[in-house]
Scaffold this motif. Structure first.
Motif, short mmCIF file in Angstrom:
data_model
loop_
_atom_site.label_atom_id
_atom_site.label_comp_id
_atom_site.label_asym_id
_atom_site.label_seq_id
_atom_site.Cartn_x
_atom_site.Cartn_y
_atom_site.Cartn_z
N ASN A 41 118.34 45.09 46.99
CA ASN A 41 118.21 45.32 48.42
C ASN A 41 117.98 46.84 48.82
O ASN A 41 118.69 47.59 48.12
CB ASN A 41 119.27 44.78 49.14
N LEU A 42 117.11 46.96 49.83
CA LEU A 42 116.79 48.65 50.14
C LEU A 42 116.68 48.66 51.72
O LEU A 42 115.85 47.95 52.26
CB LEU A 42 115.52 49.04 49.54
N GLN A 43 117.52 49.39 52.06
CA GLN A 43 117.52 49.63 53.67
C GLN A 43 117.42 50.96 53.93
O GLN A 43 118.16 51.82 53.41
CB GLN A 43 118.90 49.12 54.26
N VAL A 44 116.66 51.42 54.92
CA VAL A 44 116.33 52.62 55.41
C VAL A 44 116.77 52.69 57.03
O VAL A 44 116.26 51.84 57.68
CB VAL A 44 114.94 52.97 55.28
N PHE A 45 117.58 53.77 57.06
CA PHE A 45 117.80 53.89 58.64
C PHE A 45 117.80 55.35 58.68
O PHE A 45 118.58 56.13 58.69
CB PHE A 45 119.37 53.54 59.21
N ASP A 52 117.38 58.75 58.02
CA ASP A 52 117.46 59.60 57.04
C ASP A 52 118.57 58.96 55.87
O ASP A 52 119.04 59.59 54.85
CB ASP A 52 117.79 61.16 57.12
N GLU A 53 119.09 57.84 56.40
CA GLU A 53 120.04 57.11 55.54
C GLU A 53 119.19 55.87 54.54
O GLU A 53 118.58 55.40 55.21
CB GLU A 53 121.29 56.51 56.34
N VAL A 54 119.92 55.90 53.47
CA VAL A 54 119.12 54.88 52.56
C VAL A 54 120.31 54.29 51.93
O VAL A 54 121.45 54.81 51.40
CB VAL A 54 118.49 55.71 51.40
N VAL A 55 120.30 52.91 51.95
CA VAL A 55 121.42 52.23 51.33
C VAL A 55 120.72 51.17 50.07
O VAL A 55 119.68 50.58 50.43
CB VAL A 55 121.92 51.09 52.30
N VAL A 56 121.20 51.50 48.95
CA VAL A 56 120.55 50.81 47.89
C VAL A 56 121.37 49.80 47.27
O VAL A 56 122.59 50.53 46.86
CB VAL A 56 119.99 51.78 46.78
N ASP A 57 121.06 48.39 47.03
CA ASP A 57 122.09 47.28 46.33
C ASP A 57 121.30 47.15 45.09
O ASP A 57 120.20 46.91 44.86
CB ASP A 57 122.15 46.23 47.08
N ILE A 58 122.05 47.36 43.99
CA ILE A 58 121.53 47.49 42.74
C ILE A 58 122.40 46.47 41.76
O ILE A 58 123.49 46.46 41.94
CB ILE A 58 121.31 48.71 41.87
N THR A 59 121.97 45.63 41.01
CA THR A 59 122.77 44.77 40.06
C THR A 59 122.04 45.27 38.68
O THR A 59 120.92 45.24 38.28
CB THR A 59 122.23 43.43 40.27
N ILE A 60 123.22 45.72 37.68
CA ILE A 60 122.82 46.00 36.44
C ILE A 60 123.67 44.88 35.42
O ILE A 60 124.73 44.41 36.09
CB ILE A 60 123.28 47.28 36.00
N GLU A 97 112.30 63.10 44.65
CA GLU A 97 111.02 62.53 44.92
C GLU A 97 110.88 62.34 46.42
O GLU A 97 109.81 62.42 46.84
CB GLU A 97 110.85 61.03 44.18
N VAL A 98 111.72 62.13 47.22
CA VAL A 98 111.34 61.39 48.57
C VAL A 98 112.00 62.68 49.59
O VAL A 98 111.20 62.91 50.25
CB VAL A 98 112.34 60.31 48.84
N TYR A 99 113.37 62.85 49.49
CA TYR A 99 114.02 63.69 50.65
C TYR A 99 115.27 64.30 50.14
O TYR A 99 116.40 63.66 49.71
CB TYR A 99 114.30 62.95 51.94
N ALA A 100 115.44 65.55 50.07
CA ALA A 100 116.52 66.57 49.57
C ALA A 100 117.71 66.16 50.44
O ALA A 100 118.74 66.16 49.51
CB ALA A 100 116.03 67.88 49.53
N LYS A 101 117.69 65.89 51.52
CA LYS A 101 118.70 65.73 52.31
C LYS A 101 119.18 64.17 52.78
O LYS A 101 119.90 63.86 53.63
CB LYS A 101 118.79 66.41 53.72
N ALA A 102 118.57 63.55 51.89
CA ALA A 102 118.83 61.99 52.36
C ALA A 102 120.48 61.70 52.23
O ALA A 102 120.92 62.06 51.26
CB ALA A 102 117.79 61.13 51.45
N LYS A 103 120.87 60.85 53.11
CA LYS A 103 122.16 60.31 52.92
C LYS A 103 121.83 58.93 52.12
O LYS A 103 121.57 57.96 52.83
CB LYS A 103 122.86 60.15 54.38
N ILE A 104 122.29 58.93 50.95
CA ILE A 104 122.40 57.78 50.17
C ILE A 104 123.62 57.12 49.85
O ILE A 104 124.79 57.53 49.31
CB ILE A 104 121.56 58.08 48.54
N THR A 105 123.55 55.65 49.97
CA THR A 105 124.62 54.73 49.58
C THR A 105 124.11 54.02 48.60
O THR A 105 123.27 53.34 48.76
CB THR A 105 125.13 53.97 50.97
N VAL A 106 124.86 53.96 47.33
CA VAL A 106 124.69 52.95 46.17
C VAL A 106 125.55 52.09 46.23
O VAL A 106 126.69 52.37 45.94
CB VAL A 106 124.14 53.99 45.13
#
Length: 102
Positions: free
Chosen positions: A34-38, A40-48, A70-79
């Motif tokens: 799953n990938l959600q964008v709000f 400049d916030e990005v939430v990535v759900d990943i399964t390994i 690649e996208v935005y240096a100041k993105a707030k990312i939750t993985v």
């Protein structure tokens, strides 16, 4: 006006990351659930499939670096990393005598 990130660009960034121990990139292997964008916030759900803490950390760091580069240096990312351990095939116990040398 805040920054609005493009999901397509984020997917492109995730395609540059190889899943630890799986060979393919995160998008192609279906690891990105799953990938959600709000804004400049990005939430990535990943399964390994690799349950080691090192693999989980490496995955998380790789995602952060790829999106920041690649996208935005100041993105707030939750993985959110979920481990889907491959279930070992059920093996019936072997009956009979052991074969010497094996």
């Amino acid at each position: 006006m805040g920054v609005s990130l493009d999901k397509k660009e984020i997917y492109r960034a995730l395609e540059t990351i190889t899943v630890p121990g799986e060979g393919g990139n995160m998008v192609a292997t279906g690891a990105v659930r799953n990938l959600q964008v709000f804004g400049d916030e990005v939430v990535v759900d990943i399964t390994i499939k690799n349950p080691s803490l090192q693999a989980r950390k490496k995955t998380e760091v790789s995602i952060l670096q790829a999106i920041h580069k690649e996208v935005y240096a100041k993105a707030k990312i939750t993985v959110n990393v979920t481990v889907e351990a491959a279930t070992p095939p059920r093996v019936a116990p072997i009956k009979g005598k052991a074969i010497p040398g094996i």
